[in-house]
Design a protein around this motif. Structure first.
Motif, PDB file in Angstrom:
ATOM      1  N   ILE A   1       0.813  -1.210   0.000  1.00 16.81           N
ATOM      2  CA  ILE A   1       0.000   0.000   0.000  1.00 16.81           C
ATOM      3  C   ILE A   1       0.854   1.271   0.000  1.00 16.81           C
ATOM      4  CG2 ILE A   1      -0.222   0.067   2.518  1.00 16.81           C
ATOM      5  CD1 ILE A   1      -2.903   1.065  -0.078  1.00 16.81           C
ATOM      6  N   GLY A   2       1.958   1.261   0.767  1.00 21.37           N
ATOM      7  CA  GLY A   2       2.832   2.437   0.825  1.00 21.37           C
ATOM      8  C   GLY A   2       3.438   2.783  -0.530  1.00 21.37           C
ATOM      9  N   PRO A   3       4.158   1.845  -1.176  1.00 21.07           N
ATOM     10  CA  PRO A   3       4.702   2.130  -2.509  1.00 21.07           C
ATOM     11  C   PRO A   3       3.622   2.466  -3.536  1.00 21.07           C
ATOM     12  CG  PRO A   3       5.779   0.215  -1.562  1.00 21.07           C
ATOM     13  CD  PRO A   3       4.650   0.568  -0.636  1.00 21.07           C
ATOM     14  N   MET A   4       2.454   1.852  -3.412  1.00 18.32           N
ATOM     15  CA  MET A   4       1.380   2.154  -4.360  1.00 18.32           C
ATOM     16  C   MET A   4       0.921   3.597  -4.219  1.00 18.32           C
ATOM     17  SD  MET A   4      -0.859  -1.401  -4.277  1.00 18.32           S
ATOM     18  CE  MET A   4      -2.158  -0.748  -5.313  1.00 18.32           C
ATOM     19  N   VAL A   5       0.812   4.087  -2.986  1.00 19.23           N
ATOM     20  CA  VAL A   5       0.421   5.484  -2.755  1.00 19.23           C
ATOM     21  C   VAL A   5       1.478   6.430  -3.320  1.00 19.23           C
ATOM     22  CG1 VAL A   5       0.043   7.226  -0.967  1.00 19.23           C
ATOM     23  CG2 VAL A   5      -1.028   4.983  -0.760  1.00 19.23           C
ATOM     24  N   LEU A   6       2.751   6.110  -3.060  1.00 19.47           N
ATOM     25  CA  LEU A   6       3.830   6.942  -3.593  1.00 19.47           C
ATOM     26  C   LEU A   6       3.800   6.972  -5.117  1.00 19.47           C
ATOM     27  CD1 LEU A   6       6.843   5.936  -1.297  1.00 19.47           C
ATOM     28  CD2 LEU A   6       5.665   8.139  -1.363  1.00 19.47           C
ATOM     29  N   TYR A   7       3.549   5.819  -5.714  1.00 20.35           N
ATOM     30  CA  TYR A   7       3.546   5.771  -7.168  1.00 20.35           C
ATOM     31  C   TYR A   7       2.340   6.508  -7.743  1.00 20.35           C
ATOM     32  CZ  TYR A   7       4.339   4.067 -11.868  1.00 20.35           C
ATOM     33  OH  TYR A   7       4.577   3.997 -13.218  1.00 20.35           O
ATOM     34  N   VAL A   8       1.198   6.433  -7.067  1.00 22.95           N
ATOM     35  CA  VAL A   8       0.028   7.194  -7.516  1.00 22.95           C
ATOM     36  C   VAL A   8       0.325   8.692  -7.471  1.00 22.95           C
ATOM     37  CG1 VAL A   8      -2.337   7.842  -6.911  1.00 22.95           C
ATOM     38  CG2 VAL A   8      -1.685   5.443  -6.942  1.00 22.95           C
ATOM     39  N   CYS A   9       0.991   9.146  -6.402  1.00 21.40           N
ATOM     40  CA  CYS A   9       1.395  10.558  -6.323  1.00 21.40           C
ATOM     41  C   CYS A   9       2.349  10.910  -7.464  1.00 21.40           C
ATOM     42  CB  CYS A   9       2.055  10.837  -4.973  1.00 21.40           C
ATOM     43  SG  CYS A   9       0.939  10.687  -3.560  1.00 21.40           S
TER      44      CYS A   9
END
Length: 535
Positions: free
Chosen positions: A235-243
């Motif tokens: 979830i953390g890397p996914m949020v960063l990548y969405v940003c």
């Protein structure tokens, strides 16, 4: 050994730590499922295949957490350029982000293969247990149903259910098939031959990562707890990548103006189009450093494709420029569009994402620099040399570099044309300022025909080179790198020399070895540090 440690020590330390974590997770979860009392009945049905399925799943979760981070380019550029704690050694590791991304992908592929094979064995054992092919306890455990005190251990609930039917009627099975197919397509399309020859195939197929991660999150539904925690890993890397993608979208919407558009060379008589397009662009709030690169998108060609290009302009200029060689469908279409524009017209709508940091940013951190460009790989060094010209013109006190060695290897003579003008200006300006020894450049033509050789022989007595017009004559063939490194070491007996390459992997391997070979054992004498551009 000291030079090897400085150049490669941190890289291998990171790899050892990464491998140690992978090994620890595999061993820990293997024995957790192989010895834990909680799984004693499931283990009685499945045997060791349970542990062989769950241990790779833990390693997969860890690596799926890492796989997106190396391609968050804005985050890496922020770390690289903004944090004072990010020293030269750390920046060199950030420049290897794509290599680490590939390494993590290989681990994901390996663990996926082990995970799938183990689950195929599990499906067969579930089927056989349901049909009473094993001992009585296995049959009894397989017959357990959902009651107030028990829950079923065997997902095959009917004698008519086959392992194949189980795969396509369960959430874990369906999502497993989907993410496996997505992974196979992404990895195969990432092969060098596909990526270079059919970049669009690589680009579109690689975006199946969206399907991969969506399937990964749902893959564990209804299974053992470790799979249910997958979302917690990613979830953390996914949020960063969405940003990251949101920032790219904002940049996509920002307007870009053309300052200059020109096709520098175009050999229509050749079977292979060898056009070179120069674009000078302007964008509000755009700030760059030497050697950085941008991603370009031309919506009239493709709204989804973004291609990386190193900027050839200097930070001191009020525009940024790129030189684009015809090397694929997208670049050929862009050059064709530009060639059809009426005189004085603006180019097609262009979107720009970046700039992003590269190894060439660190050139001015060294008192002596060796710059090696192969073909169009000269582009980051065009930016460096232009910036040096501006800094010397303004007597910039921040210019601590006192010597530049520049090597350019090209197959065709026309490739020298667009860059020769800059070298002529630098050559003249440095002599006028009494800095004639500041820049030593050598051009190497690695491919020529008999007519070119004859032409050179006829004009061999001229003061300037017949190909480039420069005082430095063009060399024919490939450099003798032992000789070049010996010369640099002899001329700089106590210096730290930064060697920078933008070129093929084979040349990178050679230069990296030469840096280690010609670094003096005495720490007070010449030391060579290798840096390579990565995209």
């Amino acid at each position: 050994m000291g030079n090897w440690i400085i150049n490669h020590g941190l890289t291998y330390f990171i790899l050892v730590v990464w491998m140690a974590i992978n090994t620890f997770l595999f061993v820990w979860f293997y024995f957790l499922y192989d010895l834990g009392d909680r799984f004693i009945y499931t283990r009685h049905i499945l045997g060791s295949a349970l542990s062989w399925a769950r241990a790779p799943a833990a390693v997969l979760n860890f690596n799926c957490m890492l796989i997106l981070l190396p391609v968050c380019r804005n985050l890496l550029s922020l770390i690289r350029g903004s944090f004072m704690c990010c020293g030269r050694t750390i920046r060199k590791q950030l420049d290897k982000n794509i290599s680490f991304h590939k390494l993590v992908a290989y681990m994901i592929a390996l663990m996926t293969a082990v995970h799938i094979i183990a689950h195929l064995v599990n499906a067969e054992r579930y089927y056989n247990s349901r049909h009473g092919d094993y001992d009585e306890l296995s049959t009894a455990l397989s017959n357990l149903g959902d009651t107030a005190n028990t829950t079923y251990l065997n997902p095959i609930r009917s004698l008519s259910t086959t392992p194949i039917l189980l795969v396509f009627t369960s959430i874990a099975g369906l999502t497993g098939v989907v993410i496996t197919l997505a992974l196979i397509l992404m990895i195969t399309s990432s092969m060098e031959v596909i990526r270079r020859s059919y970049f669009e195939v690589f680009w579109f197929t690689h975006h199946l990562f969206i399907v991969f991660f969506a399937g990964l999150v749902f893959h564990g539904a209804g299974c053992v707890p470790i799979s249910l925690q997958t979302w917690m890993w990613v979830i953390g890397p996914m949020v960063l990548y969405v940003c990251e993608r949101l920032l790219r979208f904002v940049r996509y919407l920002q307007s870009v103006q053309y300052r200059k558009v020109s096709v520098l060379c175009n050999n229509h008589d050749l079977i292979i189009n060898t056009s070179l397009l120069e674009l000078q662009l302007m964008k509000n709030g755009f700030k760059m450093d030497v050697g950085q690169y941008v991603f370009l998108n031309c919506p009239s060609i493709s709204q989804l494709e973004w291609h990386p290009f190193t900027m050839t302009s200097a930070p001191e200029e009020d525009f940024f420029s790129v030189h684009i060689r015809s090397a694929g469908d997208w670049t050929q279409k862009l050059i064709s569009v530009v060639e059809q524009l009426p005189a004085g017209a603006q180019g097609p709508k262009m979107s720009v994402d970046g700039p992003f940091g590269t190894a060439s940013e660190d050139v001015f951190d060294y008192e002596v620099a060796m710059l090696v460009g192969a073909g169009i790989g000269v582009t980051p060094f065009a930016s460096v040399l232009k910036s040096i010209w501006y800094k010397s013109k303004e007597s910039n006190p921040k210019l601590s570099t006192r010597k530049i060695y520049f090597y350019w290897l090209c197959r065709e003579t026309h490739a020298f044309e667009w860059f020769a003008d800059l070298l002529q200006v630098l050559e003249r300006e440095m002599e006028e300022r009494g800095m004639g020894d500041f820049l030593t450049y050598k051009l190497f033509l690695t491919g020529w025909d008999q007519s070119q050789a004859t032409h050179v022989m006829v004009h061999a007595d001229k003061d300037t080179d017949v190909i480039t017009g420069l005082k430095q004559k063009t060399n024919y063939g490939r450099p003798n790198w032992d000789k070049e490194f010996e010369q640099v070491r002899a001329e700089n007996p106590t210096s730290v020399v930064g060697t920078f390459l933008c070129g093929p992997a084979a040349l990178a391997s050679v230069l990296a070895k030469k840096c280690v070979k010609y670094t003096d054992v005495d720490p007070r004498k010449t030391k060579f540090y290798f840096n390579q551009e990565n995209f």
